[in-house]
Scaffold this motif. Structure first.
Motif, PDB file in Angstrom:
ATOM      1  N   THR A   4      52.451   5.989  58.369  1.00 26.84           N
ATOM      2  CA  THR A   4      51.315   7.074  58.922  1.00 26.84           C
ATOM      3  C   THR A   4      50.009   6.131  59.462  1.00 26.84           C
ATOM      4  OG1 THR A   4      50.981   7.350  56.633  1.00 26.84           O
ATOM      5  CG2 THR A   4      51.844   9.211  57.742  1.00 26.84           C
ATOM      6  N   TYR A   5      49.941   4.980  58.849  1.00 26.70           N
ATOM      7  CA  TYR A   5      48.955   4.014  59.497  1.00 26.70           C
ATOM      8  C   TYR A   5      49.309   2.871  60.036  1.00 26.70           C
ATOM      9  CZ  TYR A   5      46.415   7.115  56.038  1.00 26.70           C
ATOM     10  OH  TYR A   5      45.831   7.811  55.302  1.00 26.70           O
ATOM     11  N   GLY A  13      47.832  -6.735  57.744  1.00 23.77           N
ATOM     12  CA  GLY A  13      48.547  -6.156  56.442  1.00 23.77           C
ATOM     13  C   GLY A  13      49.182  -4.951  56.433  1.00 23.77           C
ATOM     14  N   PHE A  14      49.973  -4.648  55.483  1.00 21.79           N
ATOM     15  CA  PHE A  14      50.535  -3.491  55.638  1.00 21.79           C
ATOM     16  C   PHE A  14      49.682  -2.436  54.867  1.00 21.79           C
ATOM     17  CE2 PHE A  14      52.979  -0.032  53.395  1.00 21.79           C
ATOM     18  CZ  PHE A  14      53.666   0.577  54.533  1.00 21.79           C
ATOM     19  N   VAL A  15      49.324  -1.183  55.627  1.00 22.71           N
ATOM     20  CA  VAL A  15      48.480  -0.181  55.097  1.00 22.71           C
ATOM     21  C   VAL A  15      49.280   1.038  54.672  1.00 22.71           C
ATOM     22  CG1 VAL A  15      46.574   1.345  55.718  1.00 22.71           C
ATOM     23  CG2 VAL A  15      46.509  -0.927  56.736  1.00 22.71           C
ATOM     24  N   GLU A  16      49.162   1.090  53.254  1.00 18.48           N
ATOM     25  CA  GLU A  16      49.855   2.222  52.755  1.00 18.48           C
ATOM     26  C   GLU A  16      48.999   3.356  52.134  1.00 18.48           C
ATOM     27  OE1 GLU A  16      51.555   0.669  48.998  1.00 18.48           O
ATOM     28  OE2 GLU A  16      49.522   0.139  48.392  1.00 18.48           O
ATOM     29  N   GLN A  17      49.467   4.685  52.158  1.00 17.71           N
ATOM     30  CA  GLN A  17      48.831   5.837  51.701  1.00 17.71           C
ATOM     31  C   GLN A  17      48.360   5.801  50.308  1.00 17.71           C
ATOM     32  OE1 GLN A  17      48.074   9.344  53.854  1.00 17.71           O
ATOM     33  NE2 GLN A  17      49.365  10.523  52.333  1.00 17.71           N
ATOM     34  N   ARG A  18      47.356   6.241  50.165  1.00 14.08           N
ATOM     35  CA  ARG A  18      46.849   6.380  48.617  1.00 14.08           C
ATOM     36  C   ARG A  18      45.972   7.661  48.623  1.00 14.08           C
ATOM     37  NH1 ARG A  18      45.558   0.669  46.181  1.00 14.08           N
ATOM     38  NH2 ARG A  18      47.319  -0.671  46.885  1.00 14.08           N
ATOM     39  N   LEU A  19      45.774   8.051  47.339  1.00 14.56           N
ATOM     40  CA  LEU A  19      45.025   9.102  47.178  1.00 14.56           C
ATOM     41  C   LEU A  19      44.060   8.913  46.378  1.00 14.56           C
ATOM     42  CD1 LEU A  19      47.632  11.930  46.658  1.00 14.56           C
ATOM     43  CD2 LEU A  19      46.251  11.351  48.654  1.00 14.56           C
ATOM     44  N   PRO A  20      42.954   7.991  46.597  1.00 11.38           N
ATOM     45  CA  PRO A  20      42.036   7.466  45.464  1.00 11.38           C
ATOM     46  C   PRO A  20      40.810   8.457  45.791  1.00 11.38           C
ATOM     47  CG  PRO A  20      41.893   6.020  47.628  1.00 11.38           C
ATOM     48  CD  PRO A  20      43.146   6.953  47.719  1.00 11.38           C
ATOM     49  N   PRO A  21      40.041   8.664  44.581  1.00 11.31           N
ATOM     50  CA  PRO A  21      38.755   9.559  44.646  1.00 11.31           C
ATOM     51  C   PRO A  21      37.733   8.637  45.574  1.00 11.31           C
ATOM     52  CG  PRO A  21      38.899   8.569  42.595  1.00 11.31           C
ATOM     53  CD  PRO A  21      39.954   7.894  43.311  1.00 11.31           C
ATOM     54  N   ARG A  22      37.113   9.475  46.372  1.00 19.57           N
ATOM     55  CA  ARG A  22      36.097   8.897  47.227  1.00 19.57           C
ATOM     56  C   ARG A  22      34.780   9.409  46.727  1.00 19.57           C
ATOM     57  NH1 ARG A  22      35.731   6.651  52.068  1.00 19.57           N
ATOM     58  NH2 ARG A  22      34.298   7.377  53.571  1.00 19.57           N
ATOM     59  N   GLU A  23      33.838   8.334  46.746  1.00 15.57           N
ATOM     60  CA  GLU A  23      32.282   9.177  46.310  1.00 15.57           C
ATOM     61  C   GLU A  23      31.640   8.855  47.708  1.00 15.57           C
ATOM     62  OE1 GLU A  23      33.408   5.816  44.549  1.00 15.57           O
ATOM     63  OE2 GLU A  23      34.394   7.182  43.064  1.00 15.57           O
ATOM     64  N   VAL A  36      41.816  12.150  48.172  1.00 19.52           N
ATOM     65  CA  VAL A  36      41.555  11.889  49.484  1.00 19.52           C
ATOM     66  C   VAL A  36      42.655  11.334  50.166  1.00 19.52           C
ATOM     67  CG1 VAL A  36      39.772  11.284  51.483  1.00 19.52           C
ATOM     68  CG2 VAL A  36      39.119  12.256  49.177  1.00 19.52           C
ATOM     69  N   PRO A  37      43.759  11.596  51.029  1.00 20.76           N
ATOM     70  CA  PRO A  37      44.545  10.822  51.871  1.00 20.76           C
ATOM     71  C   PRO A  37      43.760   9.664  52.454  1.00 20.76           C
ATOM     72  CG  PRO A  37      44.692  12.884  52.515  1.00 20.76           C
ATOM     73  CD  PRO A  37      43.463  13.022  51.606  1.00 20.76           C
ATOM     74  N   MET A  38      44.338   8.442  52.157  1.00 23.40           N
ATOM     75  CA  MET A  38      43.531   7.445  52.843  1.00 23.40           C
ATOM     76  C   MET A  38      44.755   5.994  53.105  1.00 23.40           C
ATOM     77  SD  MET A  38      40.143   5.815  51.030  1.00 23.40           S
ATOM     78  CE  MET A  38      39.314   7.653  50.577  1.00 23.40           C
ATOM     79  N   GLY A  39      44.551   5.348  53.904  1.00 20.04           N
ATOM     80  CA  GLY A  39      45.081   4.237  54.045  1.00 20.04           C
ATOM     81  C   GLY A  39      44.467   3.024  53.544  1.00 20.04           C
ATOM     82  N   VAL A  40      45.098   2.309  52.560  1.00 12.31           N
ATOM     83  CA  VAL A  40      44.685   1.100  51.753  1.00 12.31           C
ATOM     84  C   VAL A  40      45.741  -0.069  52.162  1.00 12.31           C
ATOM     85  CG1 VAL A  40      43.746   0.205  49.451  1.00 12.31           C
ATOM     86  CG2 VAL A  40      43.641   2.649  49.921  1.00 12.31           C
ATOM     87  N   CYS A  41      44.660  -1.128  52.838  1.00 11.89           N
ATOM     88  CA  CYS A  41      45.381  -2.282  53.066  1.00 11.89           C
ATOM     89  C   CYS A  41      46.248  -2.949  51.599  1.00 11.89           C
ATOM     90  CB  CYS A  41      44.475  -3.245  53.986  1.00 11.89           C
ATOM     91  SG  CYS A  41      45.369  -4.867  54.416  1.00 11.89           S
ATOM     92  N   SER A  42      47.454  -3.440  51.644  1.00  9.96           N
ATOM     93  CA  SER A  42      47.876  -3.936  50.554  1.00  9.96           C
ATOM     94  C   SER A  42      47.393  -5.521  50.358  1.00  9.96           C
ATOM     95  CB  SER A  42      49.426  -3.917  50.619  1.00  9.96           C
ATOM     96  OG  SER A  42      49.896  -4.363  51.646  1.00  9.96           O
ATOM     97  N   GLN A  43      46.860  -5.933  51.331  1.00  9.93           N
ATOM     98  CA  GLN A  43      46.448  -7.358  51.524  1.00  9.93           C
ATOM     99  C   GLN A  43      44.979  -7.490  50.977  1.00  9.93           C
ATOM    100  OE1 GLN A  43      48.818 -10.790  53.722  1.00  9.93           O
ATOM    101  NE2 GLN A  43      48.372  -9.062  55.266  1.00  9.93           N
TER     102      GLN A  43
END
Ligand SMILES: [Zn+2]
Length: 82
Positions: A4-5, A13-23, A36-43
């Motif tokens: 999706t990203y 790097g590969f960006v995977e979807q995570r659901l971290p809390p966002r402040e 919050v659906p968010m892309g996070v770079c694995s690198q």
């Protein structure tokens, strides 16, 4: 999972979807939003927010929704390291 990203804008790097809390701060107050659906770079860990997700966050505030819960956030005063 479907990709999706796009790859990380900064390091490729590969960006995977995570659901971290966002402040975030809104009108001077601190808020947190969970899942919050968010892309996070694995690198490099860079976070990518889709425009529609950012819009969804804006809508929460515009509609002045009731929060699911209120949490207390410890606030520390920074002091110089001796
Ligand atoms: Zn990256």
């Amino acid at each position: 999972m479907a990709k999706t990203y796009s790859d990380c804008f900064y390091c490729g790097g590969f960006v995977e979807q995570r659901l971290p809390p966002r402040e975030l701060r809104w009108q001077g107050k601190l808020f947190a939003i969970e899942d919050v659906p968010m892309g996070v770079c694995s690198q490099c860990g860079e976070k990518f927010l889709k425009p529609e997700v950012a819009k969804g966050i804006d809508r929460i505030f515009e509609e002045k929704k009731q929060p699911a819960k209120t949490i207390q956030v410890p606030l520390y005063q920074y002091g110089p390291v001796s």
